[in-house]
Design an enzyme around this catalytic site. Structure first.
Site, mmCIF file in Angstrom:
data_model
loop_
_atom_site.group_PDB
_atom_site.id
_atom_site.type_symbol
_atom_site.label_atom_id
_atom_site.label_comp_id
_atom_site.label_asym_id
_atom_site.label_seq_id
_atom_site.Cartn_x
_atom_site.Cartn_y
_atom_site.Cartn_z
ATOM 1 C CD GLU A 12 -59.481 47.046 33.427
ATOM 2 O OE1 GLU A 12 -59.122 45.872 33.703
ATOM 3 O OE2 GLU A 12 -59.981 47.357 32.341
ATOM 4 C CG PHE B 269 -64.211 49.060 32.753
ATOM 5 C CD1 PHE B 269 -65.219 48.135 32.518
ATOM 6 C CD2 PHE B 269 -63.939 49.986 31.765
ATOM 7 C CE1 PHE B 269 -65.946 48.141 31.328
ATOM 8 C CE2 PHE B 269 -64.654 49.997 30.579
ATOM 9 C CZ PHE B 269 -65.659 49.072 30.353
ATOM 10 C CG HIS C 167 -70.606 48.278 29.420
ATOM 11 N ND1 HIS C 167 -70.477 46.921 29.559
ATOM 12 C CD2 HIS C 167 -69.456 48.709 28.868
ATOM 13 C CE1 HIS C 167 -69.296 46.545 29.079
ATOM 14 N NE2 HIS C 167 -68.649 47.614 28.654
HETATM 15 C C1 LIG Z 1 -62.439 45.188 32.455
HETATM 16 C C2 LIG Z 1 -62.770 45.981 31.259
HETATM 17 N N1 LIG Z 1 -61.952 46.979 30.898
HETATM 18 C C3 LIG Z 1 -62.232 47.706 29.806
HETATM 19 C C4 LIG Z 1 -63.343 47.452 29.061
HETATM 20 C C5 LIG Z 1 -63.665 48.280 27.826
HETATM 21 N N2 LIG Z 1 -63.438 47.461 26.663
HETATM 22 C C6 LIG Z 1 -64.423 46.771 26.070
HETATM 23 S S1 LIG Z 1 -63.873 45.816 24.835
HETATM 24 C C7 LIG Z 1 -62.304 46.372 25.035
HETATM 25 C C8 LIG Z 1 -61.216 45.892 24.155
HETATM 26 C C9 LIG Z 1 -61.040 44.442 24.242
HETATM 27 O O1 LIG Z 1 -60.038 44.082 23.361
HETATM 28 P P1 LIG Z 1 -59.764 42.578 23.039
HETATM 29 O O2 LIG Z 1 -59.707 41.802 24.307
HETATM 30 O O3 LIG Z 1 -58.590 42.519 22.151
HETATM 31 O O4 LIG Z 1 -61.090 42.112 22.270
HETATM 32 P P2 LIG Z 1 -61.660 42.609 20.864
HETATM 33 O O5 LIG Z 1 -62.595 43.735 21.144
HETATM 34 O O6 LIG Z 1 -60.530 43.013 20.014
HETATM 35 O O7 LIG Z 1 -62.412 41.449 20.333
HETATM 36 C C10 LIG Z 1 -62.225 47.278 26.077
HETATM 37 C C11 LIG Z 1 -60.999 47.953 26.529
HETATM 38 C C12 LIG Z 1 -64.186 46.410 29.488
HETATM 39 N N3 LIG Z 1 -65.321 46.101 28.832
HETATM 40 N N4 LIG Z 1 -63.867 45.680 30.570
#
Ligand SMILES: Cc1ncc(C[n+]2csc(CCOP(=O)(O)OP(=O)(O)O)c2C)c(N)n1
Ligand SMILES: [Mg+2]
Lengths: 325, 347
Positions: free
Chosen positions: B84, B110, B153
């Protein structure tokens, strides 16, 4: 499967039991979720159990883990009791965070889980900080950060690797690459370079392994944890895996076009729990009866945990201001 | 529910439109109004592009970007790495060199990741360059409540941004405003944070078909009244209207002012309304301490003190992070019932 040779039968069985606990707990949450008694988002880790199990097998109770929105499996593997975990999902005072955190914020300080964060990447520097504590206190503890492929693009990931390397801190970075961040495929977010290769830019070792092969995880994690404990500094581990369910909630997301159905199908065939269970049977580590008995034991724990979770009280509205400081 | 069908009352204030606002009024949801704004901005200006994590996925940021990648292509509707702060800087860099990016976040929670780029860079650039270089950047971020979204959130962080000169902070509550204010922000030259409450996406309202622009800093009276003024932001406008409807049955007449934008804030409208009613309640989606409601109260204290017949009351989130469990969520998020008790307390 990677061969086990020198790993004791006891350890082999424990790995399996951990994987079963995670799988069956997550399955149960998925089945019960439509009751709408778990009133918080749940990010299930079905399909990714081998990583939590294989890494945490090397950790003592006093070692630290840090995790994300998808933390049930890590906490189970680290030894967290299922009862306060279930109660937290049900939002009860008997939950590990007294109903304040929900599924995304599990905690178990007795078992080296100082908390979990749902801000992507947030857990990575925290794990480095815990490693700094271990170094200052000279207590020999190791700290592990679990995070996803998506998190590896956050600035804090690079900043954390740099500092951990500079200070030779006892931390292991465990990237669970399930190829998706919410619904974004990895290739929409990252150039085609293995995440693990970023380690070399910070002068630390990196290792890439099959995250659905628990023995491959076990071996690579063993090296990394030993290295950390012996003062050798951090390691970056990348494990390739796949989550079976959608990003959040109990449904697969294939129906609404988030991921290709054939890709999903192919990964279901690489079930880490089945693969390993079969391996143990074929190599006479566990008999059918052993497995039956283990399943029964785990199911019983889960039954008790769910009953415990449901039976608890929700916090009273008048307690709203508790725990802020 | 009838109180979801609201059209902005702009008759009290001069608002300039990009096109004839009277033509082509249709009922659209807040979600579709935003999607139309996104779509028309992309159509009319090649400098506009959208970027954000997963904005091209089937969910499309609560439906507000659905179908846009198919229509405009991946060069203009861009998925983003989860990075971000860096990506905010990238968007600012693009903005100061000729583009008009819209950076979209699924949660305002975020944005703390982006604080350095927003506060130290976007907000300062025009000033530090003696006004030579503008930052036409729009950041859309979603707030909300409920279903155990919990502490990381469910925040409502408008006050953090409203503290910073050089930024604009808008909180449209109606479909009409959402479209016009977002288009205004994209067409304008100031870095703007648009805060959207996720309980608003299904709300319906009349929206002109052509593009039009609503400038920030102009509040709207959603309901006229004599006894108490409620100045509300975003979703709290609806809670205030509902409270007003119920109180009307008892003969209590409430004026509901929709602030629409927090920075700039329509101080004149607050003062005008308070002079009329003599009583003020500020209802905000965020926290009270140093929050938007504090600013509203300060405006009344500084500029309409003589008109006040009762202490100002504020309805905000309790000064606690958002809890996960439902019993505490119920105690946490203020509703029309809390507004009604506040009104009773000052009458
Ligand atoms: C700083 C931030 N940006 C965006 C989000 C929204 N978000 C929650 S989980 C996620 C995906 C995370 O992907 P990854 O790190 O690959 O973990 P996975 O869910 O695949 O286990 C996103 C974009 C968040 N929680 N925090
Ligand atoms: Mg992932």
């Amino acid at each position: 499967m990677t061969a086990h040779t020198d790993i004791s039968a006891e350890v082999l069985k424990r790995l399996y039991e951990t994987m079963l606990r995670i799988r069956l707990f997550e399955d149960r949450v998925a089945v019960l979720y439509p009751e709408q008694l778990v009133k918080c988002p749940v990010h299930l880790c079905i399909g990714q159990e081998a990583i939590a199990a294989g890494v945490c097998a090397h950790l003592a109770k006093s070692d630290y883990i840090f995790s994300t929105h998808r933390s049930h499996g890590h906490c189970i593997a680290k030894g967290m009791d299922l009862r306060p975990m279930a109660a937290e999902l049900y939002g009860k005072t008997t939950g590990c965070a007294h109903g304040r955190g929900g599924s995304m914020h599990l905690v178990d300080t007795e078992n080296g889980i100082p908390g979990t964060t749902a801000i992507v990447g947030g857990c990575i520097p925290l794990a480095v900080g815990a490693a700094l504590t271990a170094r200052k206190m000279k207590n020999g503890r190791v700290s592990v950060a679990f995070f996803g492929d998506g998190a590896s693009d956050e600035g804090v990931f690079q900043e954390s690797l740099n500092y951990a390397s500079l200070m030779k801190l006892p931390v292991v970075f465990v990237c669970e690459n399930n190829f998706y961040a919410t619904n974004s495929p990895q290739k929409a977010r990252q150039p085609e370079v293995n995440i693990v290769e970023r380690a070399s830019g910070f002068g630390i070792p990196g290792e890439l392994a099959d995250g659905n092969d628990v023995l491959a995880v076990y071996r690579t994690a063993q090296k990394a944890v030993e290295r950390a404990r012996e003062g050798g500094g951090p390691t970056l581990l990348e494990y390739r895996t796949y989550r079976w369910k959608g990003h959040v909630g109990p449904l697969a997301d294939i129906e609404i076009g988030c991921r290709p159905a054939d890709e999903h199908e192919a990964w279901l065939k690489k079930c880490p729990v089945d693969l390993y269970g079969r391996y143990l049977q074929e190599n006479d580590v566990m008999s059918d009866q052993d497995i039956e008995a283990m399943l029964a034991r785990v199911e019983k724990d889960i039954d008790e945990a769910i009953a415990f979770g449901k039976a608890g009280q929700e916090p009273a509205g008048t307690d709203l201001y508790d725990y802020v400081y | 529910m009838p109180w979801t069908k609201i059209q902005a009352d702009d008759s009290r204030k001069q608002v300039s439109f990009g096109g004839p606002a009277s033509a082509g009024l249709r009922e659209l949801s807040y979600r579709d109004a935003i999607r139309e704004a996104m779509s028309q901005a992309l159509e009319t200006d090649p400098a506009v592009f959208l970027i954000g994590e997963g904005i091209d996925d089937p969910g499309g940021v609560f439906g507000t970007t659905v179908g846009l990648k198919d229509r405009f292509g991946a060069e203009r509707v861009m998925d983003s790495p989860i990075a971000e702060n860096g990506m905010t800087g990238v968007a600012i860099g693009a903005a100061i060199t000729g583009m008009r990016p819209v950076f979209i976040h699924m949660r305002v929670d975020f944005l703390p990741m982006c604080m350095d780029q927003i506060i130290n860079h976007a907000a300062k650039w025009s000033y530090m360059t003696g006004g030579k270089v503008k930052v036409p950047l729009t950041i859309r971020a979603v707030i909300g409540r409920g279903w155990g979204s919990a502490a990381q959130h469910s925040q409502s962080l408008q006050a953090l941004f409203a503290h910073i000169p050089g930024l604009r902070v808008i909180m449209p509550a109606t479909p009409y405003d959402a479209k016009g204010m977002i288009l205004g922000s994209i067409a304008g030259n100031a870095p703007t944070i648009c805060i959207e409450h996720r309980w608003l996406y299904d709300m319906k309202g009349n929206v002109p078909e052509e593009p039009y622009v609503i400038h920030p800093g102009i509040g709207a009276v959603r309901r006229e009244g004599r006894d108490v003024t409620i100045v509300a932001t975003s979703y709290m406008v609806y809670e205030a209207l509902r409270a007003a409807e119920e109180l009307e049955k008892e003969g209590i007449s409430i004026e509901v002012v929709d602030l629409r934008s927090v920075l700039p804030m329509d101080e004149d409208l607050i003062v005008e309304s308070v002079r009329k009613t003599g009583r003020l309640i500020a209802a905000d989606t965020g926290w009270k301490h140093c929050g938007v409601s504090a600013e509203i109260a300060a405006v009344a204290a500084e500029k309409a003190h003589a008109a006040l017949k009762a202490p100002v009351r504020r309805l905000c989130l309790p000064f606690v992070p958002a809890p996960a469990c439902q019993s505490l969520e119920k105690a946490y998020f203020p509703t029309h019932a809390d507004i009604i008790s506040a009104v009773r307390g000052i009458l």
